[in-house]
Design an enzyme around this catalytic site. Structure first.
Site, mmCIF file in Angstrom:
data_model
loop_
_atom_site.group_PDB
_atom_site.id
_atom_site.type_symbol
_atom_site.label_atom_id
_atom_site.label_comp_id
_atom_site.label_asym_id
_atom_site.label_seq_id
_atom_site.Cartn_x
_atom_site.Cartn_y
_atom_site.Cartn_z
ATOM 1 N N LYS A 1 0.826 -1.211 0.000
ATOM 2 C CA LYS A 1 0.000 0.000 0.000
ATOM 3 C C LYS A 1 0.865 1.268 0.000
ATOM 4 C CE LYS A 1 -3.958 -2.138 -0.062
ATOM 5 N NZ LYS A 1 -3.511 -3.523 -0.283
HETATM 6 C C1 LIG Z 1 -9.581 -3.527 -1.789
HETATM 7 C C2 LIG Z 1 -8.962 -4.101 -0.551
HETATM 8 N N1 LIG Z 1 -9.713 -4.224 0.553
HETATM 9 C C3 LIG Z 1 -9.213 -4.708 1.694
HETATM 10 C C4 LIG Z 1 -7.890 -5.096 1.783
HETATM 11 C C5 LIG Z 1 -7.444 -5.711 3.059
HETATM 12 O O1 LIG Z 1 -6.358 -5.161 3.640
HETATM 13 P P1 LIG Z 1 -5.376 -6.067 4.524
HETATM 14 O O2 LIG Z 1 -4.549 -6.886 3.580
HETATM 15 O O3 LIG Z 1 -4.579 -5.047 5.253
HETATM 16 O O4 LIG Z 1 -6.202 -6.892 5.427
HETATM 17 C C6 LIG Z 1 -7.064 -4.980 0.644
HETATM 18 C C7 LIG Z 1 -5.674 -5.359 0.585
HETATM 19 O O5 LIG Z 1 -4.841 -5.730 1.095
HETATM 20 C C8 LIG Z 1 -7.615 -4.470 -0.537
HETATM 21 O O6 LIG Z 1 -6.876 -4.343 -1.637
#
Ligand SMILES: Cc1ncc(COP(=O)(O)O)c(C=O)c1O
Length: 367
Positions: free
Chosen positions: A181
């Protein structure tokens, strides 16, 4: 290899993490946890921010804070990473899939209303690859039908819609600090809201609904969650956030270079930035149209052969076993974008020469 999207670590990360180690404040309470929440809410201009152990937890926290659960429906796009959909299932609710727009890749607000039923409780726009959904229209529909809006802004930190930060326009918004990110904590997330009551409730739920009694015992009046981020990672996050504007500037400059180098590539559709929107271009994404020289998958293969990492768009979730029975509307644009879309290298550390090299491969196979 030119990677797709890797972290940029060039600030005070080591210094702040060392401070945690030197002072023994490594776990889920500590000054960096509070500081990260404070600085983040200042950056996005939200009233409240609750840091979590990942973005998925932030999304689940949003749903449980609103009391969404069994028997409820949440309208969400199918063209997304699976996290938001899974969180709807975690709370016992059902996802209902809505189509996306061909030009922005995000939720098509005009296709929402036909999917609303008496069970619908929320709309969850997912601002994939950086472009925010049409939030004015989504909020208007939500208001008309008395629905909540939870923004999945995990991929859109720094994007704006009519001057407001993506993630702060709905009732709640969520971000991710996964390694790919805009800013990272290795793993982490943030829940934000402008409603202080929701903010307080979310913090309470995310910390095991812990109440410390007068004699220092723990009392828990409800089922809570351990969604906490350790101080160590929050320290890392504070350092990353100090550079967010710089990283954003680089991402936008890189998008301009891509646009310039690809402007004459026949059969390639470039990503857009709608009026009143600033796209953070988290992942610079193109569409390989019918008239391009080779297929989308062949182009990914050619890029990989040149040691360039590239990836197809998210595979639509409604075709996957846990969700194949879910209700959905017409998803023709979703299917088309999946068939045509490619994410190109987008790291903050990407050089102009790297972008040119990627674009030269793309131009080589244009008709
Ligand atoms: C669109 C989207 N939503 C939610 C997430 C969830 O984040 P995390 O991986 O930090 O749980 C991600 C990516 O990692 C994502 O790309």
């Amino acid at each position: 290899m030119i990677p797709l999207c890797i972290p940029e670590i060039r600030g005070n990360e080591w210094k702040y993490v060392k401070d945690c180690i030197d002072t023994n404040w490594v776990s889920s309470v500590g000054s960096y946890v509070n500081l990260f929440e404070k600085r983040f809410s200042e950056y996005v201009h939200s009233e409240s921010a609750v840091v979590t152990n990942n973005g998925t937890a932030a999304l689940q926290l949003a749903l449980v804070t609103l009391g969404i659960g069994a028997g409820d429906e949440v309208i969400v796009p199918s063209l997304t990473f699976i996290s938001p959909i899974n969180t709807i299932k975690y709370v016992g609710a059902e996802p209902v899939f809505v189509d996306v727009c061909r030009d922005t890749f995000v939720m098509d607000a005009e296709k929402i209303e036909s999917l609303i039923t008496p069970k619908t409780k929320a709309i969850m726009p997912v601002h994939i690859y950086g472009h925010p959904a049409d939030m004015d229209r989504i909020m208007e529909i939500a208001q008309k039908h008395n629905l909540f809006v939870i923004e999945d802004a995990t991929e859109a930190l720094g994007s704006t819609y009519k001057g407001k930060m993506a993630g702060t326009i709905g009732h709640m918004g969520c971000y991710s600090f996964n390694g790919n990110k805009l800013i990272t904590t290795g793993a982490g997330g943030m829940f934000v809201t402008n409603n202080l009551e929701y903010g307080t409730r979310a913090k309470f739920l995310s910390t095991q609904t812990k109440v410390v009694t007068e004699n220092k015992a723990f009392y828990h009046p409800e089922v809570g969650y351990n969604f906490r981020m350790p101080n160590l990672l929050a320290a890392f996050g504070v350092a990353q956030l100090e550079n967010v504007e710089e990283y954003l500037k680089v991402k936008k400059e890189n998008a301009v270079y891509y646009n310039e180098f690809l402007s004459e590539a026949h059969g390639i559709t470039l990503p857009i930035e709608k009026d009143n929107v600033e796209n953070c271009f988290w992942l610079y994404s193109i569409l390989v149209e019918e008239e391009y020289g080779i297929t989308r998958d062949e182009l990914i293969q050619k890029l990989n052969e040149e040691k360039i990492e590239a990836r197809p768009f998210f595979m639509p979730i409604h075709g996957m076993p846990p969700y194949s029975d879910c209700t959905h509307g017409d998803l023709s644009v979703t299917g088309e974008l999946y068939a045509r879309g490619i994410n190109l290298p987008s790291s903050v550390g990407l050089k102009k020469e790297d972008i040119e090299a990627v674009c030269n491969v793309i131009k080589k196979y244009a008709k």
